[in-house]
Design a protein around this motif. Structure first.
Motif, short mmCIF file in Angstrom:
data_model
loop_
_atom_site.label_atom_id
_atom_site.label_comp_id
_atom_site.label_asym_id
_atom_site.label_seq_id
_atom_site.Cartn_x
_atom_site.Cartn_y
_atom_site.Cartn_z
N TYR A 80 0.80 -1.07 0.17
CA TYR A 80 -0.06 0.12 0.09
C TYR A 80 0.90 1.38 0.03
O TYR A 80 2.08 1.09 0.44
CB TYR A 80 -0.66 0.04 1.32
CG TYR A 80 -2.05 -0.84 1.18
CD1 TYR A 80 -3.08 -0.79 0.53
CD2 TYR A 80 -1.94 -2.25 2.02
CE1 TYR A 80 -4.19 -1.75 0.38
CE2 TYR A 80 -2.91 -3.09 2.09
CZ TYR A 80 -4.00 -2.75 1.07
OH TYR A 80 -5.08 -3.72 1.24
N VAL A 81 0.19 2.32 -0.29
CA VAL A 81 0.98 3.69 -0.18
C VAL A 81 1.29 3.64 1.27
O VAL A 81 0.30 3.63 2.03
CB VAL A 81 -0.03 4.80 -0.39
CG1 VAL A 81 0.56 6.31 -0.35
CG2 VAL A 81 -0.34 4.80 -2.10
N GLY A 82 2.56 3.71 1.69
CA GLY A 82 2.82 4.03 3.24
C GLY A 82 3.32 2.63 3.74
O GLY A 82 3.59 2.34 4.85
N GLY A 83 3.23 1.67 3.03
CA GLY A 83 3.63 0.25 3.37
C GLY A 83 2.61 -0.75 3.93
O GLY A 83 1.47 -0.29 3.98
N SER A 139 -4.73 4.91 -0.75
CA SER A 139 -4.39 3.57 -0.29
C SER A 139 -3.44 2.91 -1.26
O SER A 139 -2.60 2.15 -0.60
CB SER A 139 -5.41 2.90 0.32
OG SER A 139 -6.22 2.52 -0.53
N VAL A 140 -3.91 2.78 -2.60
CA VAL A 140 -3.11 1.78 -3.32
C VAL A 140 -2.56 2.42 -4.51
O VAL A 140 -1.90 1.97 -5.41
CB VAL A 140 -4.21 0.89 -3.83
CG1 VAL A 140 -4.83 -0.17 -2.92
CG2 VAL A 140 -5.23 1.47 -4.90
N GLY A 141 -2.50 3.92 -4.54
CA GLY A 141 -2.04 4.66 -5.75
C GLY A 141 -3.02 4.55 -6.86
O GLY A 141 -4.00 3.90 -6.99
N ASN A 142 -2.53 5.54 -7.57
CA ASN A 142 -3.63 5.73 -8.95
C ASN A 142 -3.71 4.54 -9.87
O ASN A 142 -4.66 4.28 -10.40
CB ASN A 142 -3.13 7.04 -9.77
CG ASN A 142 -3.40 8.16 -9.02
OD1 ASN A 142 -4.50 8.40 -8.50
ND2 ASN A 142 -2.49 9.26 -9.21
N THR A 196 -7.14 7.23 -15.84
CA THR A 196 -6.31 7.21 -16.73
C THR A 196 -5.22 6.37 -16.87
O THR A 196 -4.72 5.88 -17.90
CB THR A 196 -5.63 8.79 -17.20
OG1 THR A 196 -5.16 9.26 -15.96
CG2 THR A 196 -6.86 9.69 -17.68
N ALA A 197 -4.69 6.07 -15.57
CA ALA A 197 -3.52 5.24 -15.49
C ALA A 197 -3.42 3.94 -16.62
O ALA A 197 -2.74 3.60 -17.16
CB ALA A 197 -3.28 5.03 -14.25
N SER A 198 -4.62 3.25 -16.48
CA SER A 198 -4.54 1.73 -16.82
C SER A 198 -5.14 1.91 -18.30
O SER A 198 -4.89 1.05 -19.22
CB SER A 198 -5.40 0.69 -16.11
OG SER A 198 -6.74 1.16 -16.33
N LYS A 199 -5.74 3.00 -18.73
CA LYS A 199 -6.21 3.36 -20.05
C LYS A 199 -7.29 2.24 -20.32
O LYS A 199 -7.71 1.89 -21.53
CB LYS A 199 -5.15 3.45 -21.35
CG LYS A 199 -4.25 4.16 -20.97
CD LYS A 199 -4.77 5.54 -21.68
CE LYS A 199 -3.33 6.62 -21.51
NZ LYS A 199 -3.67 7.73 -21.12
#
Ligand SMILES: [Zn+2]
Length: 578
Positions: free
Chosen positions: A345-348, A451-454, A500-503
């Protein structure tokens, strides 16, 4: 030969429904004009002329006046008893707009206390400080137990929110409630819960905040009575019918729900369903997943013994009420970073599963053992699972059990937030289903990046991927988590485009969304030959909408109103078709 009129009556339809746009949800998604019903089942589907020819002098007729009719809606994962048992009229409404200030609430509690026997608990839901006069001022203050003591000295009071609803969780108790739960100035708050204290004296003020209030307070409040559960269920069915819902899966009821949230998950709830079924009072068809081990805890012995000694298996019951299988929890939720994920996770941290075992491998083995055990005994297994790694472990378990002994029990994931393309392929291949809650999508994709990023947030709720792979996807609300408004959920599923990240766009068509809430829900119940579409021989469960759901602007789907609901050929909700 001449038939007597009595014989003619017997041959004719009980009900004809004509002049509509009937979305049959059959294999070809055909549209018909009219339907005839006899003995609670569909006798014929077709043109107005054909259906009208089946009417006799005792036949009831409904003119749809061009309106759209769907099969009755199936909410494939809901906690109806918990939701309606925690809401007005059973529980005091302390929310806005009923209450606009602390003094409004105090007055309402006082009124209720005068009608309640000393010692009995008074509960309230909908508490939200943002809407209360005294809490909005510059000199804002929090509510305290002393506010309530003056009007309810002899009745413990607990005002809060419905368990599991989204948003901030708060609770407000009076002194006698604090005493009966045993909260003193020395009580240490459990993680995720804040106990407000008087700065001068250190005494608890009776106000609490935090997602885990349930751990501290709700477990100590005495359970609902059988009569209250009955009332909850009657209220639930009325409201579900008003929404067009005719089938539900109760997500978790059984011995694992004892002493938890007012007993609204416990085995007595099943017994109350049974009573209403015997009395012919069910107006919603119900499938129940059995819960043997409490939410948030895991007691393997209770689970293994429960499955073994119950002596029933999936499908026990009838067309109204059936035991569907068993409910398990594999992990938590991604927003709390408690889902078991491959990446951190973001932050470990990457979460873990809730099963016993000191290592990930041991916990995974335990999950797989339970699945094969339940599978062998003939139970369908529905698993609350959200993380990508936990999802793969559940699929491994299902595949292993099915390979060893093919039974086609249709095990399924519940939520399944992060199903990958490879996982979807395996699910389709082995007949593993999923029950999703699309109404959560818009909320989740906004908060998940924290929590999991974009990139991973964009992969949440991969409906398109799963449908393309051929997975059976059923839709539900998970109420109380979201309100069982399937139209809003369908709109979320149809309009959703992932970040947008995964398109990769994950939105689906309206036809697919309708299938999710009808025939796929029936598939999950192993009843797709009995309900879920408008076809000859199936149960006559329908709902009539005020707009054509196939042509309405996608962003207006949520505004569609249900006008009429029919279950087993009987009208159970009627707002008038004009
Ligand atoms: Zn649930």
């Amino acid at each position: 030969m001449e038939f007597t009129s009595a014989v003619k009556d017997r041959l004719q339809a009980d009900l004809i429904i004509t002049n509509g746009k009937v979305i049959t949800v059959n294999k070809n998604f055909s549209i018909a004009r009219a339907v005839a019903v006899k003995d609670g089942k569909i006798l014929a589907v077709g043109t107005d002329e054909r259906i009208k020819a089946l009417a006799g002098r005792k036949t009831k007729a409904i003119d749809l006046n061009g309106k759209t009719m769907l099969p009755g809606i199936n909410d494939a994962h809901i906690h109806a008893m918990l939701y309606w048992g925690s809401r007005p009229p059973l529980v005091l409404d302390v929310g806005y707009p009923a209450m606009k200030s602390i003094s409004d609430i105090v007055e309402a509690v006082g009124k209720k206390a005068r009608l309640t026997k000393p010692g009995e608990w008074i509960r309230g839901t909908g508490l939200n400080l943002e809407n209360l006069e005294e809490c909005k001022k510059v000199t804002a203050r929090y509510p305290t137990r002393w506010d309530l003591d003056s009007v309810s000295p002899d009745n413990p009071v607990c005002l809060g929110v419905i368990p599991f609803t989204l948003g901030e969780h708060v609770a407000w108790l009076n002194t006698i409630a604090l005493e009966s739960i045993g909260i003193t100035e020395d009580t240490a708050p459990p993680p995720g819960c804040e106990i407000y204290k008087d700065p001068a004296t250190g005494e608890p003020t009776g106000f609490f905040k935090g997602a885990l209030i349930d751990e501290l307070i709700m477990r100590s409040i005495p359970g609902s009575t059988r009569e209250q559960k009955r009332q909850a269920l009657l209220t639930a069915m009325k409201e579900l019918n008003s929404l067009g819902i005719t089938s539900i899966t109760e997500g978790a009821l059984g011995p694992g729900g004892v002493d938890y949230q007012g007993g609204l998950w416990d085995a007595e709830c099943i017994s109350v369903y049974n009573d209403l079924c015997n009395e012919g009072k069910l107006t919603v068809r119900v499938s129940i997943l059995l819960l043997f081990t409490p939410y948030g805890s895991y007691f393997p012995k209770e689970l293994y013994d429960g499955l073994k000694y119950l002596g029933i298996h999936s499908g026990f019951g009838n067309e109204w009420l059936r035991i569907a299988g068993v409910k398990l929890f594999a992990d938590g939720i991604p927003l709390n970073k408690t889902s078991w994920m491959y990446e951190e996770y973001v932050g470990g941290g990457s979460g873990k599963m809730v099963f016993t075992g000191d290592t990930d491998d041991e916990r995974r083995d335990e999950l797989i053992n339970i699945i094969s055990y339940a599978h062998k005994l003939g139970y369908q297994v529905g698993i609350h699972v959200t993380g990508d790694r936990a999802i793969d472990a559940c699929i491994d378990g299902f595949v292993k059990a099915e390979q060893k002994e093919p039974r086609g029990l249709r095990h399924y994931l519940i939520h399944g937030d992060f199903v990958s393309a490879e996982a979807a392929k395996r699910m389709a291949e082995y007949g593993i289903g999923i029950s999703v809650q699309p109404a959560l999508t818009n909320i989740a994709v906004n908060f998940l990046p924290y929590s999991v990023g974009n990139e991973r947030a964009a992969k949440y709720g991969s409906l398109r991927t799963m449908l393309d792979a051929g997975v059976h996807v059923a839709g539900g609300s998970d109420a109380p988590v979201t309100y069982p408004d399937w139209k809003l959920a369908m709109q979320s599923a149809v309009l959703r485009e992932s970040g947008t990240a995964s398109k990769v766009a994950q939105n689906i068509t309206i036809d697919e969304a309708i299938r999710m809430y009808t025939i796929e829900g029936a598939w999950q119940d192993c009843m797709e030959n009995v309900k879920g579409s408008i076809e000859v021989g199936k149960l006559a469960d329908f709902c009539v909408l005020d707009k054509d759901i196939l042509t309405v602007e996608p962003n207006r789907i949520k505004d569609i109103r249900n006008l009429m609901t029919i279950v087993g050929g009987e009208i159970v909700y009627d707002a008038g078709i004009s």
